[in-house]
Design a protein around this motif. Structure first.
Motif, PDB file in Angstrom:
ATOM      1  N   UNK A   1      46.531  89.215  17.809  1.00 33.50           N
ATOM      2  CA  UNK A   1      45.304  88.931  17.074  1.00 33.50           C
ATOM      3  C   UNK A   1      44.426  90.179  16.980  1.00 33.50           C
ATOM      4  N   UNK A   2      44.332  90.939  18.078  1.00 30.51           N
ATOM      5  CA  UNK A   2      43.531  92.162  18.067  1.00 30.51           C
ATOM      6  C   UNK A   2      44.101  93.180  17.080  1.00 30.51           C
ATOM      7  N   UNK A   3      45.413  93.293  17.049  1.00 32.35           N
ATOM      8  CA  UNK A   3      46.043  94.228  16.118  1.00 32.35           C
ATOM      9  C   UNK A   3      45.785  93.809  14.674  1.00 32.35           C
ATOM     10  N   UNK A   4      45.837  92.513  14.425  1.00 28.11           N
ATOM     11  CA  UNK A   4      45.592  92.005  13.079  1.00 28.11           C
ATOM     12  C   UNK A   4      44.152  92.251  12.622  1.00 28.11           C
ATOM     13  N   UNK A   5      43.241  92.369  13.598  1.00 24.45           N
ATOM     14  CA  UNK A   5      41.838  92.623  13.287  1.00 24.45           C
ATOM     15  C   UNK A   5      41.580  94.095  12.946  1.00 24.45           C
ATOM     16  N   UNK A   6      42.602  94.937  13.074  1.00 27.11           N
ATOM     17  CA  UNK A   6      42.449  96.350  12.758  1.00 27.11           C
ATOM     18  C   UNK A   6      41.926  97.197  13.898  1.00 27.11           C
ATOM     19  N   UNK A   7      42.088  96.712  15.124  1.00 26.73           N
ATOM     20  CA  UNK A   7      41.609  97.454  16.294  1.00 26.73           C
ATOM     21  C   UNK A   7      42.447  98.718  16.510  1.00 26.73           C
ATOM     22  N   UNK A   8      41.787  99.819  16.799  1.00 32.40           N
ATOM     23  CA  UNK A   8      42.474 101.063  17.144  1.00 32.40           C
ATOM     24  C   UNK A   8      42.410 101.338  18.645  1.00 32.40           C
ATOM     25  N   UNK A   9      41.434 100.721  19.294  1.00 31.71           N
ATOM     26  CA  UNK A   9      41.277 100.865  20.744  1.00 31.71           C
ATOM     27  C   UNK A   9      40.818  99.528  21.306  1.00 31.71           C
ATOM     28  N   UNK A  10      41.247  99.227  22.534  1.00 26.28           N
ATOM     29  CA  UNK A  10      40.894  97.972  23.192  1.00 26.28           C
ATOM     30  C   UNK A  10      40.158  98.251  24.494  1.00 26.28           C
ATOM     31  N   UNK A  11      38.943  97.738  24.611  1.00 29.45           N
ATOM     32  CA  UNK A  11      38.180  97.797  25.858  1.00 29.45           C
ATOM     33  C   UNK A  11      38.308  96.434  26.522  1.00 29.45           C
ATOM     34  N   UNK A  12      38.912  96.408  27.706  1.00 31.87           N
ATOM     35  CA  UNK A  12      39.231  95.134  28.364  1.00 31.87           C
ATOM     36  C   UNK A  12      38.865  95.215  29.845  1.00 31.87           C
ATOM     37  N   UNK A  13      38.606  94.057  30.454  1.00 32.78           N
ATOM     38  CA  UNK A  13      38.119  94.004  31.838  1.00 32.78           C
ATOM     39  C   UNK A  13      39.049  93.248  32.791  1.00 32.78           C
ATOM     40  N   UNK A  14      40.365  93.472  32.749  1.00 31.35           N
ATOM     41  CA  UNK A  14      41.265  92.663  33.577  1.00 31.35           C
ATOM     42  C   UNK A  14      41.440  93.197  34.991  1.00 31.35           C
ATOM     43  N   UNK A  15      42.061  92.372  35.846  1.00 37.82           N
ATOM     44  CA  UNK A  15      42.587  92.867  37.107  1.00 37.82           C
ATOM     45  C   UNK A  15      43.986  93.423  36.820  1.00 37.82           C
TER      46      UNK A  15
END
Length: 389
Positions: free
Chosen positions: A220-234
């Motif tokens: 879904x993120x790729x389909x939104x046209x994201x070039x970078x992902x900021x994420x907060x996982x463990x």
């Protein structure tokens, strides 16, 4: 390199004296009998775990006790597992504070406990120095002051580095939400917008902890046209997210993660890091060969504790506490400990970018990168990155 790092040798010498119990006690009191009960509430089992912080704190206290403690008094450190469960977190705090009579809480690392127990700590006039503050309550209670930057400032830092240093556009934010942290993460994103004038292209706050497959969220993120992902996982979640992108052939995405993924285990598990995995390390990078982390590393290796940012936080929380403990004149009680923490002078340590004083927040991270095919973290800066600078 800043002047603080240049003074590493002297500061490490002081830290060694604190841990050995050989430093001048400055007239500290407490008598020669009994023990000093210190507690911590941790998420050691459950969907997202943080065991290293309390393990590191215990190792510091054990070393202190072996060296004689505080004029003969030993620290009795009690660490409880809240299992990420609100009822257990509530009961654990009441056991430590009410039944065991702890004078302070030190080295905690829990997914939920600060928010749940903050009012109780205020009611009982007890202070807490978490090794790793995770939830919102860790950063908005006058009785709680973590040793770490925290995920919210960390989010602002990673976004700031991505847009202002790496020059990235089309940054998207994916959030794993525990408890009522959503507004605080939004405030962290808004702080980045205020500093830079930029906004995320897309935000998804439905990403779960401990998912078996992160493919739908990555697609879904790729389909939104994201070039970078900021994420907060463990760490385990992050590995799953990167591998989901690998499986989709998304090899040009830049990952802007938080310190929670900074470990040697994570680096070994990731071969394809896309355009790079960047993290603003909350503590001085331990994967870099340096003297700044020498004492921490030696103590962790001696006790078979994983080398992670979580164990750095627990180590620092316990080290700060011991330094303040030594300054107390008279009996060591909850009241005297609370007073000493509230009145303490800021402690400058090269392992962190901001001096620690109870009630203040660290706002600095050291940028590092994991490149594809290296399985090793590298520094990408010569100094700390600070929010708004």
């Amino acid at each position: 390199m800043n002047k603080r790092v240049a003074g590493t040798a002297a500061l490490i010498a002081v830290a060694a004296l604190i841990l050995s119990g050989c430093a001048d006690d400055g007239g500290s009191g407490g008598g020669g009998g009994g023990s000093i009960v210190v507690g911590s509430v941790n998420t050691i089992s459950g969907p997202a775990t943080f065991p290293e912080a309390s393990q590191a704190a215990a190792a510091v206290f054990d070393a202190f006790n072996e060296a004689g403690g505080l004029n003969g008094q030993k620290i009795d450190y009690k660490s409880l597992d809240d299992k990420g469960d609100p009822a257990t977190a509530t009961a654990s705090a009441r056991e430590l504070v009410g039944s065991d009579g702890a004078v302070a809480l030190v080295g905690s690392a829990s997914l939920i406990e600060c928010e749940i127990n903050a009012k109780y700590y205020e009611q009982e006039s007890i202070l807490s120095i978490p090794g790793i503050g995770v939830d919102t309550g860790c950063f908005d209670s006058k009785n709680i002051s973590p040793a770490n930057v925290g995920p919210f400032n960390d989010m602002t830092l990673t976004l700031q580095y991505g847009s202002e240093v790496l020059g990235l556009d089309d940054i998207c934010v994916l959030l794993e939400i525990a408890g009522s942290t959503r507004p605080t993460y939004q405030a962290a994103i808004d702080k980045w917008t205020e500093i830079t004038g930029k906004k995320p292209k897309y935000v998804d706050d439905t990403v779960p902890y401990g998912a078996s497959d992160y493919t739908p969220y990555i697609v879904k993120a790729r389909e939104q046209g994201c070039k970078a992902l900021a994420i907060n996982p463990v760490e385990p979640d992050a590995i799953g997210q990167v591998k989901a992108a690998n499986a989709q052939g998304w090899d040009d995405v830049t990952w802007l993660y938080l310190t929670s993924v900074y470990s040697e285990n994570f680096a070994k598990a990731v071969d394809n890091a896309g355009a790079g995995i960047y993290v603003p390390a909350e503590f001085y990078p331990f994967t870099d060969d340096n003297d700044i982390n020498k004492d921490w590393r030696a103590l962790m290796e001696k006790n078979d504790i994983p080398l992670t940012s979580f164990s750095q936080g627990g180590y620092l929380a316990a080290t700060y506490f011991i330094e303040v403990l030594k300054s107390i004149k008279g009996d060591i009680t909850r009241e005297s400990v609370s007073t000493a923490l509230q009145d303490m002078k800021a402690i400058d340590n090269p392992m962190v970018g901001t001096p620690y004083a109870f009630g203040t927040q660290n706002t600095a991270g050291w940028p590092i990168i994991l490149k594809s095919g290296t399985n090793a973290w590298e520094k990408v800066a010569d100094d700390w990155l600070r929010i708004g600078e």
